[in-house]
Scaffold this active site. Sequence first.
Site, PDB file in Angstrom:
ATOM      1  N   GLY A 138       0.844  -1.190   0.000  1.00 45.74           N
ATOM      2  CA  GLY A 138       0.000   0.000   0.000  1.00 45.74           C
ATOM      3  C   GLY A 138       0.877   1.237   0.000  1.00 45.74           C
ATOM      4  O   GLY A 138       2.071   1.160   0.303  1.00 45.74           O
ATOM      5  N   GLN A 146       2.815   9.860   2.054  1.00 43.99           N
ATOM      6  CA  GLN A 146       4.182   9.310   2.050  1.00 43.99           C
ATOM      7  C   GLN A 146       5.037   9.854   0.913  1.00 43.99           C
ATOM      8  O   GLN A 146       6.262   9.790   0.978  1.00 43.99           O
ATOM      9  CB  GLN A 146       4.134   7.779   1.958  1.00 43.99           C
ATOM     10  CG  GLN A 146       3.521   7.139   3.198  1.00 43.99           C
ATOM     11  CD  GLN A 146       3.413   5.649   3.031  1.00 43.99           C
ATOM     12  OE1 GLN A 146       2.470   5.147   2.418  1.00 43.99           O
ATOM     13  NE2 GLN A 146       4.386   4.914   3.543  1.00 43.99           N
ATOM     14  N   CYS A 191       6.210  -0.507   7.441  1.00 45.75           N
ATOM     15  CA  CYS A 191       5.813   0.702   6.719  1.00 45.75           C
ATOM     16  C   CYS A 191       6.990   1.165   5.879  1.00 45.75           C
ATOM     17  O   CYS A 191       8.124   1.193   6.363  1.00 45.75           O
ATOM     18  CB  CYS A 191       5.423   1.799   7.715  1.00 45.75           C
ATOM     19  SG  CYS A 191       4.890   3.334   6.927  1.00 45.75           S
ATOM     20  N   LEU A 192       6.710   1.549   4.642  1.00 42.71           N
ATOM     21  CA  LEU A 192       7.776   2.054   3.772  1.00 42.71           C
ATOM     22  C   LEU A 192       8.376   3.339   4.328  1.00 42.71           C
ATOM     23  O   LEU A 192       9.507   3.688   3.980  1.00 42.71           O
ATOM     24  CB  LEU A 192       7.226   2.285   2.356  1.00 42.71           C
ATOM     25  CG  LEU A 192       6.759   1.017   1.624  1.00 42.71           C
ATOM     26  CD1 LEU A 192       6.061   1.398   0.320  1.00 42.71           C
ATOM     27  CD2 LEU A 192       7.921   0.064   1.359  1.00 42.71           C
ATOM     28  N   HIS A 232      -4.131   1.132   7.885  1.00 44.95           N
ATOM     29  CA  HIS A 232      -2.763   1.675   7.954  1.00 44.95           C
ATOM     30  C   HIS A 232      -2.624   2.879   7.008  1.00 44.95           C
ATOM     31  O   HIS A 232      -2.047   3.907   7.385  1.00 44.95           O
ATOM     32  CB  HIS A 232      -1.785   0.543   7.604  1.00 44.95           C
ATOM     33  CG  HIS A 232      -0.353   0.933   7.480  1.00 44.95           C
ATOM     34  ND1 HIS A 232       0.621   0.459   8.335  1.00 44.95           N
ATOM     35  CD2 HIS A 232       0.299   1.724   6.573  1.00 44.95           C
ATOM     36  CE1 HIS A 232       1.801   0.962   7.973  1.00 44.95           C
ATOM     37  NE2 HIS A 232       1.632   1.720   6.908  1.00 44.95           N
ATOM     38  N   GLU A 233      -3.178   2.762   5.803  1.00 41.75           N
ATOM     39  CA  GLU A 233      -3.061   3.861   4.822  1.00 41.75           C
ATOM     40  C   GLU A 233      -3.896   5.063   5.226  1.00 41.75           C
ATOM     41  O   GLU A 233      -3.461   6.210   5.064  1.00 41.75           O
ATOM     42  CB  GLU A 233      -3.473   3.388   3.416  1.00 41.75           C
ATOM     43  CG  GLU A 233      -2.717   2.196   2.863  1.00 41.75           C
ATOM     44  CD  GLU A 233      -1.216   2.278   2.995  1.00 41.75           C
ATOM     45  OE1 GLU A 233      -0.678   3.386   3.117  1.00 41.75           O
ATOM     46  OE2 GLU A 233      -0.579   1.213   3.007  1.00 41.75           O
ATOM     47  N   HIS A 237      -2.129   7.146   7.626  1.00 38.79           N
ATOM     48  CA  HIS A 237      -1.181   8.086   7.001  1.00 38.79           C
ATOM     49  C   HIS A 237      -1.886   9.377   6.597  1.00 38.79           C
ATOM     50  O   HIS A 237      -1.344  10.465   6.785  1.00 38.79           O
ATOM     51  CB  HIS A 237      -0.549   7.474   5.746  1.00 38.79           C
ATOM     52  CG  HIS A 237       0.590   6.535   5.997  1.00 38.79           C
ATOM     53  ND1 HIS A 237       1.745   6.908   6.656  1.00 38.79           N
ATOM     54  CD2 HIS A 237       0.775   5.240   5.646  1.00 38.79           C
ATOM     55  CE1 HIS A 237       2.576   5.881   6.692  1.00 38.79           C
ATOM     56  NE2 HIS A 237       2.013   4.846   6.089  1.00 38.79           N
TER      57      HIS A 237
HETATM   58  O1  GNR Z   1       4.183  -2.704   2.437  1.00 35.01           O
HETATM   59  C1  GNR Z   1       3.603  -2.580   3.513  1.00 35.01           C
HETATM   60  N1  GNR Z   1       3.373  -3.674   4.266  1.00 35.01           N
HETATM   61  C2  GNR Z   1       2.545  -3.677   5.379  1.00 35.01           C
HETATM   62  C3  GNR Z   1       2.594  -4.776   6.213  1.00 35.01           C
HETATM   63  C4  GNR Z   1       1.775  -4.837   7.315  1.00 35.01           C
HETATM   64  C5  GNR Z   1       0.891  -3.815   7.569  1.00 35.01           C
HETATM   65  C6  GNR Z   1       0.838  -2.714   6.762  1.00 35.01           C
HETATM   66  C7  GNR Z   1       1.661  -2.642   5.659  1.00 35.01           C
HETATM   67  S1  GNR Z   1       1.571  -1.259   4.617  1.00 35.01           S
HETATM   68  C8  GNR Z   1       3.195  -1.244   3.987  1.00 35.01           C
HETATM   69  C9  GNR Z   1       3.342  -0.163   2.932  1.00 35.01           C
HETATM   70  C10 GNR Z   1       3.150   1.174   3.584  1.00 35.01           C
HETATM   71  O2  GNR Z   1       3.933   1.677   4.341  1.00 35.01           O
HETATM   72  N2  GNR Z   1       2.013   1.764   3.375  1.00 35.01           N
HETATM   73  O3  GNR Z   1       1.737   2.912   3.994  1.00 35.01           O
HETATM   74 NI    NI Z   2       2.912   2.928   5.801  1.00 33.35          NI
END
Ligand code: GNR
Ligand code: NI
Length: 168
Positions: free
Chosen positions: A46, A51, A92-93, A134-135, A138
């Site tokens: 995601g 980001q 998270c990236l 999670h997104e 952000h």
């Molecule tokens: O690539 C991603 N893997 C992930 C693994 C577990 C829970 C959430 C994520 S999202 C993350 C990519 C990212 O940072 N999206 O904001």
């Molecule tokens: Ni993230």
Amino acid sequence: MAVLSILEFPDPRLRTVAEPVSEVDADLTGLIDDMLETMYDASGIGLAATQVNVHKRLLVMDTSEDRDQPRVYINPEITVLDEELGSYDEGCLSVPGFYEEVHRPRRVSVTAMGRDGESFTEELDGLNAICLQHEIDHLDGKLFVDYISPLKRQRIRKKLEKAHRLRA
Ligand code: GNR
Ligand code: NI
């Protein structure tokens, strides 16, 4: 198409609350395509516009094994369907190299617009529900590290600050 650079914790720009998208025009579809390319390039499931330092309510996802099912959510509105929580080792990236267990509702409904500007509603569970929440965090200036202990968060902050100093 372009791979965009991804902001990393503790960059204060990750704390920006994103603004609703007013129209789905060519600029926006171009940004969506760049975000998808950036997500696939980084091997993420995601990516939120926050980001890549664009503070609009837009996110992309692809949780498929074959990385061939892009999903686009513009102005997403989430409803928790079930208070039951599940836990998952989240990454998270924007917090590269760190994984911590986070508890979130297992089932959600989301209403959003797609890349075509059409509104849709769907129910999500499993990894899709985790990733969507999670997104959306952000877009509200939140990160998964906000759910862990202050001590762990501080350790992650120090390690990433050091990595950023070495990179600069
Ligand atoms: O690539 C991603 N893997 C992930 C693994 C577990 C829970 C959430 C994520 S999202 C993350 C990519 C990212 O940072 N999206 O904001
Ligand atoms: Ni993230």
